[in-house]
Design a protein around this motif. Structure first.
Motif, PDB file in Angstrom:
ATOM      1  N   ALA A  56       0.811  -1.222   0.000  1.00 32.67           N
ATOM      2  CA  ALA A  56       0.000   0.000   0.000  1.00 32.67           C
ATOM      3  C   ALA A  56       0.842   1.270   0.000  1.00 32.67           C
ATOM      4  CB  ALA A  56      -0.946  -0.005   1.199  1.00 32.67           C
ATOM      5  N   ILE A  57       1.994   1.243   0.676  1.00 31.93           N
ATOM      6  CA  ILE A  57       2.739   2.500   0.817  1.00 31.93           C
ATOM      7  C   ILE A  57       3.263   3.010  -0.530  1.00 31.93           C
ATOM      8  CG2 ILE A  57       4.786   3.562   1.833  1.00 31.93           C
ATOM      9  CD1 ILE A  57       4.247   1.925   4.328  1.00 31.93           C
ATOM     10  N   PRO A  58       3.955   2.169  -1.338  1.00 32.16           N
ATOM     11  CA  PRO A  58       4.405   2.709  -2.630  1.00 32.16           C
ATOM     12  C   PRO A  58       3.241   3.165  -3.514  1.00 32.16           C
ATOM     13  CG  PRO A  58       5.369   0.545  -2.210  1.00 32.16           C
ATOM     14  CD  PRO A  58       4.355   0.778  -1.149  1.00 32.16           C
ATOM     15  N   LEU A  59       2.188   2.333  -3.550  1.00 31.67           N
ATOM     16  CA  LEU A  59       1.031   2.678  -4.370  1.00 31.67           C
ATOM     17  C   LEU A  59       0.421   4.009  -3.902  1.00 31.67           C
ATOM     18  CD1 LEU A  59      -0.357   1.208  -6.670  1.00 31.67           C
ATOM     19  CD2 LEU A  59      -1.970   0.239  -5.045  1.00 31.67           C
ATOM     20  N   GLY A  60       0.270   4.142  -2.594  1.00 26.53           N
ATOM     21  CA  GLY A  60      -0.340   5.361  -2.052  1.00 26.53           C
ATOM     22  C   GLY A  60       0.539   6.575  -2.280  1.00 26.53           C
ATOM     23  N   LEU A  61       1.855   6.432  -2.013  1.00 27.05           N
ATOM     24  CA  LEU A  61       2.753   7.573  -2.172  1.00 27.05           C
ATOM     25  C   LEU A  61       2.773   8.042  -3.619  1.00 27.05           C
ATOM     26  CD1 LEU A  61       5.932   6.900  -0.007  1.00 27.05           C
ATOM     27  CD2 LEU A  61       4.028   8.440   0.413  1.00 27.05           C
ATOM     28  N   LEU A  62       2.918   7.080  -4.557  1.00 27.95           N
ATOM     29  CA  LEU A  62       3.015   7.455  -5.967  1.00 27.95           C
ATOM     30  C   LEU A  62       1.717   8.119  -6.432  1.00 27.95           C
ATOM     31  CD1 LEU A  62       4.993   4.458  -7.422  1.00 27.95           C
ATOM     32  CD2 LEU A  62       5.652   6.852  -7.504  1.00 27.95           C
ATOM     33  N   THR A  63       0.581   7.578  -5.990  1.00 24.47           N
ATOM     34  CA  THR A  63      -0.686   8.192  -6.388  1.00 24.47           C
ATOM     35  C   THR A  63      -0.775   9.626  -5.868  1.00 24.47           C
ATOM     36  OG1 THR A  63      -1.698   6.024  -6.278  1.00 24.47           O
ATOM     37  CG2 THR A  63      -3.167   7.899  -6.355  1.00 24.47           C
ATOM     38  N   ALA A  64      -0.357   9.815  -4.623  1.00 23.20           N
ATOM     39  CA  ALA A  64      -0.409  11.165  -4.067  1.00 23.20           C
ATOM     40  C   ALA A  64       0.519  12.101  -4.838  1.00 23.20           C
ATOM     41  CB  ALA A  64      -0.034  11.138  -2.593  1.00 23.20           C
ATOM     42  N   VAL A  65       1.712  11.604  -5.183  1.00 22.09           N
ATOM     43  CA  VAL A  65       2.644  12.414  -5.980  1.00 22.09           C
ATOM     44  C   VAL A  65       1.995  12.783  -7.311  1.00 22.09           C
ATOM     45  CG1 VAL A  65       4.781  12.302  -7.312  1.00 22.09           C
ATOM     46  CG2 VAL A  65       4.774  11.618  -4.921  1.00 22.09           C
ATOM     47  N   TYR A  66       1.334  11.797  -7.918  1.00 22.61           N
ATOM     48  CA  TYR A  66       0.681  12.088  -9.192  1.00 22.61           C
ATOM     49  C   TYR A  66      -0.365  13.185  -9.022  1.00 22.61           C
ATOM     50  CZ  TYR A  66      -2.304  11.707 -13.232  1.00 22.61           C
ATOM     51  OH  TYR A  66      -3.041  12.028 -14.332  1.00 22.61           O
ATOM     52  N   LEU A  67      -1.182  13.041  -7.989  1.00 26.73           N
ATOM     53  CA  LEU A  67      -2.287  13.995  -7.811  1.00 26.73           C
ATOM     54  C   LEU A  67      -1.762  15.399  -7.553  1.00 26.73           C
ATOM     55  CD1 LEU A  67      -4.848  11.958  -5.700  1.00 26.73           C
ATOM     56  CD2 LEU A  67      -4.960  12.587  -8.100  1.00 26.73           C
ATOM     57  N   VAL A  68      -0.665  15.508  -6.790  1.00 23.51           N
ATOM     58  CA  VAL A  68      -0.190  16.844  -6.423  1.00 23.51           C
ATOM     59  C   VAL A  68       0.738  17.425  -7.487  1.00 23.51           C
ATOM     60  CG1 VAL A  68       1.108  18.151  -4.720  1.00 23.51           C
ATOM     61  CG2 VAL A  68      -0.472  16.384  -3.976  1.00 23.51           C
ATOM     62  N   GLU A  69       1.658  16.588  -8.014  1.00 25.02           N
ATOM     63  CA  GLU A  69       2.706  17.139  -8.864  1.00 25.02           C
ATOM     64  C   GLU A  69       2.393  17.056 -10.360  1.00 25.02           C
ATOM     65  OE1 GLU A  69       5.349  18.537  -7.503  1.00 25.02           O
ATOM     66  OE2 GLU A  69       4.885  17.984  -5.447  1.00 25.02           O
ATOM     67  N   TYR A  70       1.660  16.032 -10.756  1.00 21.09           N
ATOM     68  CA  TYR A  70       1.442  15.852 -12.189  1.00 21.09           C
ATOM     69  C   TYR A  70      -0.011  16.039 -12.608  1.00 21.09           C
ATOM     70  CZ  TYR A  70       6.083  13.740 -12.328  1.00 21.09           C
ATOM     71  OH  TYR A  70       7.425  13.516 -12.237  1.00 21.09           O
ATOM     72  N   GLY A  71      -0.914  15.516 -11.762  1.00 21.16           N
ATOM     73  CA  GLY A  71      -2.281  15.295 -12.206  1.00 21.16           C
ATOM     74  C   GLY A  71      -3.021  16.564 -12.588  1.00 21.16           C
ATOM     75  N   ARG A  72      -3.589  16.530 -13.753  1.00 24.30           N
ATOM     76  CA  ARG A  72      -4.457  17.607 -14.208  1.00 24.30           C
ATOM     77  C   ARG A  72      -5.656  16.963 -14.880  1.00 24.30           C
ATOM     78  NH1 ARG A  72      -2.540  19.577 -11.250  1.00 24.30           N
ATOM     79  NH2 ARG A  72      -1.078  21.273 -10.997  1.00 24.30           N
ATOM     80  N   GLY A  73      -6.724  17.696 -14.930  1.00 24.41           N
ATOM     81  CA  GLY A  73      -7.827  17.297 -15.783  1.00 24.41           C
ATOM     82  C   GLY A  73      -8.679  16.169 -15.221  1.00 24.41           C
ATOM     83  N   ARG A  74      -9.312  15.487 -16.150  1.00 25.24           N
ATOM     84  CA  ARG A  74     -10.377  14.572 -15.753  1.00 25.24           C
ATOM     85  C   ARG A  74      -9.852  13.364 -14.978  1.00 25.24           C
ATOM     86  NH1 ARG A  74     -14.354  13.132 -20.460  1.00 25.24           N
ATOM     87  NH2 ARG A  74     -14.547  15.392 -20.532  1.00 25.24           N
ATOM     88  N   LEU A  75      -8.697  12.820 -15.429  1.00 24.98           N
ATOM     89  CA  LEU A  75      -8.172  11.630 -14.762  1.00 24.98           C
ATOM     90  C   LEU A  75      -7.877  11.923 -13.286  1.00 24.98           C
ATOM     91  CD1 LEU A  75      -7.170   8.727 -14.936  1.00 24.98           C
ATOM     92  CD2 LEU A  75      -4.905   9.625 -15.473  1.00 24.98           C
ATOM     93  N   ALA A  76      -7.202  13.055 -13.032  1.00 21.93           N
ATOM     94  CA  ALA A  76      -6.863  13.390 -11.652  1.00 21.93           C
ATOM     95  C   ALA A  76      -8.121  13.577 -10.819  1.00 21.93           C
ATOM     96  CB  ALA A  76      -6.015  14.656 -11.620  1.00 21.93           C
TER      97      ALA A  76
END
Lengths: 331, 361
Positions: free
Chosen positions: B158-178
């Motif tokens: 869970a930790i790698p999956l959760g950390l990476l998802t959070a990084v995506y949401l904050v640093e990369y994620g834009r638009g509908r997918l995020a």
């Protein structure tokens, strides 16, 4: 190539893409990292979808084999040769116990939240908020053990009293057997969801604009009038969504119900007498005896529970999302 | 002018005071409430003794009702109706607080008082192998081992999956997918634990035909843990000031190194706290363990093969035996479980306090 669009520093979006080939090593690292993080985000969506799909497949097998009506049968003979089972009793028990829990818990939780945000002495408020958060972490099986061995024996007296006063309604009739009923379950669930509702509600109340409260005070309002005129209207949607989060917890709670309730597949008109069941409790108690068809049937009931909580939680989140000021960080 | 405008309704009713403006209306002195409280307790005790009510709860209830009524009446007659309502609200809010604290305090007290006597070195270091439900003795070593292994395995997933998802949401994620991920992470927080268990059951055990094992339980626990990790990490990453990212990017550091070397280390305190709170949360889950790990009285140190036990499951099993000896074991195990969860919580919050200001500077 989404990497150069950093969240705040976005003054140079498209230009560096032209020279992508020049610094391919760093680009590679960026691509791998952003791909990994995007991939894990997508993995979460896949897991959510997989939960729905796999539960639906097994549920489909079970419902196709069901001799009774899945929605209205008052029986759970999933292991019999022509399996007969239905979720009517479970749906009734789940909804009733959760509604009892909400009716008992929400007003008290709002009271505690107000106490912490506006009434308690400041030196008391911080540790209290802390204690409430700690209580939210107590495992549900401990609540269950406490409910079964401590609460149940002590409910006989109050139930007897309710029977004396309101027994004529039928809803509060009580026959003096151990109080392992939907009412006790509702009470226990109320205790369990108090901390979560309190902590979310408190956060919202604390965000009431100071200016509004001071304006009310300056007009000569008493403390209660300040709360009624500024805090409660401001926090209303927060209270609603907090309650729905609590409702989601209550609907899916397994262990506390499985230990306290004495289940049966009859709907008892009286809430104080034993009988009934909930989705989660039924799954936990029947699982060890279930054969292959029995498991599929339990999964089918689990799918209904999943959809129910999805609906409630989704609604709660939509209400929260409409107010951007509030983030449900610790919810 | 200041005193007359607002509470006009009552000012008007006290006709004779028109000549000289009363700047302060009469208030109840502080000791009057204490006196009222004492009086109500006396009335409650008196009524209880006279009517021979056996439950102290009823005495308290009578005293509380008398207190509320008397306070309202006295305040209404001295201070006016608005202040009486204010006092009533204050009393009710205090009452809510006390009413809620009673069961919660009782829960903790019962567990500690009934559980601690059963906790001993023997209890912590022996399994239930060969111990019948009506016998004394036995222990929770196998359950502790199972819980620790399952929780660790779950966090490895869970930790790698959760950390990476959070990084995506904050640093990369834009638009509908995020937005979809954010929404479904929120919804995922509310999945009942038994549903997560059923999912792994249908996929892992019924479809892929693996047996009951600690690892199957760990997968279900991971599903419950991921959204908590994502939410808390996301909040922490948002607190990292943009100046840090900009400074690093301006020096020519690639974005992924900026995230790994600047953003994550800055927020590591808060992230650790979130992870530990999530650990505490899943360590107490019972429902998926019943479905996937099945329970075992013997020590099984291999989480990938064969049934294991776990602390919450142990409590449930011992409760199910229904004998006094088993109840004693259940309470003792519950006390150990609460201690485990509370220590995780306290350490997590300690880390949060210790590391807290690094993000907000």
């Amino acid at each position: 190539m989404s990497s150069p669009s950093a969240p705040p520093p976005t003054p140079s979006p498209p230009s560096p893409m032209k020279e992508a080939g020049a610094r391919s090593t760093t680009r590679l690292g960026d691509r791998i990292f952003s791909g990994l993080s995007k991939g894990s985000g997508i993995a979460l969506l896949v897991i959510m979808a997989a939960i729905a799909v796999f539960l639906a497949i097994r549920a489909g097998i079970a419902i196709a084999a069901d001799e009774g009506n899945f929605l209205t049968t008052f029986e759970w003979d999933a292991n019999a040769d022509p399996p007969r089972f239905g979720i009517a009793v479970l749906l009734f028990g789940t909804v009733v116990s959760s509604v009892i829990a909400m009716v008992l818990a929400v007003p008290v939780a709002v009271g505690i939240a107000l106490f912490i945000s506006h009434y308690a002495p400041r030196r008391l408020a911080t540790p209290l908020a802390y204690v409430v958060d700690l209580l939210a972490a107590v495992p549900s099986i401990v609540y269950g053990l406490w409910g079964a061995l401590y609460l149940v024996p002590r409910m006989t007296g109050p139930f007897q009293w309710l029977d004396d006063v309101l027994g004529w309604t039928g809803v509060f009739a009580y026959d003096g057997t151990p109080a392992r009923s939907l009412m006790t379950v509702g009470l226990l669930l109320a205790v369990m969801i108090l901390p979560i509702i309190t902590s979310v509600t408190r956060e919202v109340f604390l965000q009431t604009p100071k200016a509004n409260q001071e304006a009310a005070l300056a007009l000569g309002a008493t403390r209660w009038e300040v709360i009624r005129m500024t805090v409660l209207p401001f926090g209303r949607s927060g209270v609603i969504s907090a309650s729905m989060l609590g409702l989601g917890r209550a609907l899916g709670e397994t262990m506390a119900v499985a230990t306290v309730l004495s289940p049966s597949f009859l709907i008892n008109a009286s809430l104080l007498e034993s009988g009934g069941g909930t989705f989660a409790q039924n799954i936990a108690s029947q699982f060890k005896e279930a054969g292959s068809m029995g498991r599929d049937a339990l999964i089918a009931s689990g799918l209904v529970l999943f959809l129910l909580t999805l609906l409630v939680n989704g609604a709660a989140r939509l209400i929260i999302a409409r107010r951007k000021e509030y983030s449900g960080a610790n919810a | 002018m200041s005193g007359t405008t607002v509470p006009a309704d009552e000012e008007a009713s006290r006709g004779p005071a028109v000549g000289r403006v009363a700047l302060r209306r009469p208030r109840l002195p502080g000791w009057s409430l204490a006196a009222l409280a004492l009086g109500s307790v006396a009335v409650g005790t008196g009524v209880g003794l006279v009517a021979r009510l056996d439950s102290r709860g009823q005495w308290g209830l009578i005293a509380a009702l008398v207190f509320v009524g008397a306070t309202f009446a006295l305040s209404a007659s001295v201070e006016g109706r608005r202040h009486a309502v204010d006092r009533l609200a204050a009393v009710l809010v205090w009452a809510c607080f006390i009413v809620a604290m009673v069961p919660l305090a009782s829960l903790v007290w019962e567990t500690v008082a009934r559980g601690i006597p059963g906790v001993s070195w023997y209890f912590l270091t022996h399994s239930m192998n060969g111990v019948l439900s009506w016998q004394e003795g036995g222990g929770i070593y196998h359950a502790i081992l199972g819980t620790v292994e399952q929780v660790l395995l779950a966090s490895v997933i869970a930790i790698p999956l959760g950390l990476l998802t959070a990084v995506y949401l904050v640093e990369y994620g834009r638009g509908r997918l995020a937005r979809a991920i954010t929404f479904f992470v929120d919804v995922m927080t509310g999945i009942p634990s038994i549903v997560a268990g059923l999912f792994v059951l249908s996929l892992w055990i019924m479809m892929l035909d693996f047996g009951y094992s600690g690892f199957a339980g760990a997968m279900a626990l991971a599903i419950l843990m991921v959204p908590i990790v994502v939410r808390s990490t996301e909040e922490m990453l948002k607190l990292v000031p943009n100046e840090l990212r900009e400074a690093s990017l301006a020096m020519g550091v690639p974005k992924w190194r900026t995230i790994l070397k600047v953003v994550l280390p800055t927020a590591i305190g808060g992230i650790t706290t979130g992870v530990m709170l999530a650990l505490a949360r899943i360590a107490g889950e019972t429902a998926p363990i019943i479905l996937l790990v099945f329970g075992n009285n013997m020590i099984n140190g291999n989480p990938f093969e064969g049934a294991q036990s776990s602390l919450p499951l142990y409590v449930y099993e011992q409760w199910g035996f229904g004998t006094e000896q088993a109840f004693d074991r259940a309470w003792a195990a519950a006390a150990v479980l609460i201690a485990f969860v509370m220590i995780l919580n306290l350490v997590a919050r300690g880390i949060a306090r210790w590391k807290a200001p690094s993000g907000g500077r």
